[in-house]
Scaffold this active site. Structure first.
Site, mmCIF file in Angstrom:
data_model
loop_
_atom_site.group_PDB
_atom_site.id
_atom_site.type_symbol
_atom_site.label_atom_id
_atom_site.label_comp_id
_atom_site.label_asym_id
_atom_site.label_seq_id
_atom_site.Cartn_x
_atom_site.Cartn_y
_atom_site.Cartn_z
ATOM 1 N N ARG A 137 15.754 -48.328 44.070
ATOM 2 C CA ARG A 137 16.730 -47.121 43.655
ATOM 3 C C ARG A 137 16.130 -45.832 42.887
ATOM 4 N NH1 ARG A 137 19.867 -44.089 45.457
ATOM 5 N NH2 ARG A 137 20.756 -46.302 46.391
ATOM 6 N N LYS A 183 17.673 -23.351 35.729
ATOM 7 C CA LYS A 183 18.865 -24.113 35.689
ATOM 8 C C LYS A 183 18.652 -25.425 36.464
ATOM 9 C CE LYS A 183 21.940 -20.005 35.452
ATOM 10 N NZ LYS A 183 22.749 -19.059 36.280
ATOM 11 N N LYS A 217 17.243 -10.359 27.591
ATOM 12 C CA LYS A 217 18.713 -10.321 28.034
ATOM 13 C C LYS A 217 19.438 -9.643 26.973
ATOM 14 C CE LYS A 217 18.604 -14.446 30.946
ATOM 15 N NZ LYS A 217 19.243 -15.642 31.452
ATOM 16 N N GLU A 230 16.626 -7.707 31.891
ATOM 17 C CA GLU A 230 17.894 -7.819 32.801
ATOM 18 C C GLU A 230 18.554 -6.474 32.482
ATOM 19 O OE1 GLU A 230 20.976 -11.394 32.819
ATOM 20 O OE2 GLU A 230 21.381 -10.235 31.225
ATOM 21 N N ASP A 236 21.435 -7.594 37.874
ATOM 22 C CA ASP A 236 22.340 -8.780 37.725
ATOM 23 C C ASP A 236 23.648 -8.439 38.081
ATOM 24 O OD1 ASP A 236 23.364 -11.132 37.032
ATOM 25 O OD2 ASP A 236 23.786 -10.569 34.987
#
Length: 308
Positions: A109, A144, A176, A205, A226
């Site tokens: 597994r 992510k 950002k 960004e 973006d």
């Protein structure tokens, strides 16, 4: 050849995964250890059950090695008949594992979890890489990722034909909207980064053409555009390219598109002249590739005597 994983990282990750499955080292598998004698040996095939791109085979030997060590049994021999990055289909044997059956079943597994996850990411990435082939644009991953598995998932992106962006918060600065608010302006944010961490590239960004040009003036090395509709994206890329090599702007500014990207838009977005498309779904939404470890029937002459 896919640039590899750090062996120390692989060993640590496998050890944690085995602790989850077996309990603290050495741990135990109450089913296998009760039903399979330690002396029993056999062969198992690692097999693909679906069409995809395989990745993560690099972990198989480490999983079986650590399991053998925990059980105080001989290590299994692993013979690979596929390599990370290979296109595979249902029934394709990827590796042959021979050794103590206890080792093979206890390892099953954990090695499947890791290899199936990596193969799913590689499969998703290959679809984007094929769609972008010939456009001059590359597909990038993002941060992510599954906590604890970033190195494996970014390795799988490479195996699938994609490109890694930054590995974390430490290697590239990304300004950002919240950083702009905190610093007071794009220029202030970039200036603070240059002063504190002069060795890193700075990406900014931007949601509009004006923001992108402001970031260039402030000294950005790399732009992240973006959620721009295709016409706005094309106009922004053209405006940035017109500024390259002038007024302190680098001769080549790397431009990345992100947000609202789908495979059916990939070539359209690449046609705007961006260098990269960054796609969080490569890692955060890729389904696993179905893999199995199939124990081969034993020759009756080789079977261990039954328990009495």
């Amino acid at each position: 050849m896919v640039p590899g994983l750090d062996p120390a990282w692989v060993a640590e990750t496998v050890a944690r995964a085995l602790d989850e499955d077996l309990g603290a080292a050495p741990g135990r598998d109450v089913t296998t250890q009760a039903t399979v004698p330690p002396s029993g040996t056999g062969t198992a095939h690692l097999v693909a059950r679906a069409v995809g791109v395989v990745a993560g085979l690099v972990v198989v030997e480490e999983v079986t090695r650590q399991v053998a060590e925990r059980l105080d049994l001989p290590a299994a021999h692993v013979r690979f008949v596929a390599a990370d990055g290979d296109d595979v289909g249902p029934g394709r044997v990827l590796a042959e594992l021979t050794g103590p059956v206890q080792v093979l079943l206890v390892a099953e597994r954990t090695l499947l979890n890791l290899a199936s996850r990596a193969s799913g990411v590689a499969t998703a990435t290959r679809a984007w890489a094929r769609e972008l082939d010939g456009t001059g644009a590359l597909v990038l991953d993002t941060r992510k990722t599954t906590p604890g598995l970033r190195a494996l998932e970014k390795y799988a992106v490479r195996a699938g034909g994609g490109t890694n962006k930054r590995m974390g918060l430490y290697d590239v600065a990304m300004v950002k909207d919240n950083h702009v608010v905190a610093a007071g302006s794009v220029s202030a944010a970039i200036g603070a980064i240059r002063s504190t961490f002069p060795d890193v590239l700075v990406q900014v960004e931007a949601d509009t053409t004006d923001q992108a040009l402001e970031a260039l003036t402030a000294g950005a090395d790399f732009l992240l555009l973006d959620n721009m509709p295709t016409p706005v994206l094309a106009a922004t890329v053209a405006a940035v390219r017109a500024r390259e090599g002038r007024d302190g702007v680098p001769a080549k500014v790397e431009i990345e598109a992100t947000g609202n990207l789908t495979l059916d838009r990939a070539r359209e977005v690449a046609g705007t002249g961006v260098d990269y498309l960054s796609v969080g779904a490569l890692t955060h939404s890729a389904p696993i590739l179905d893999l199995a470890l199939d124990l081969q029937p034993a020759d009756p002459a080789d079977r261990a005597p039954a328990h009495r």
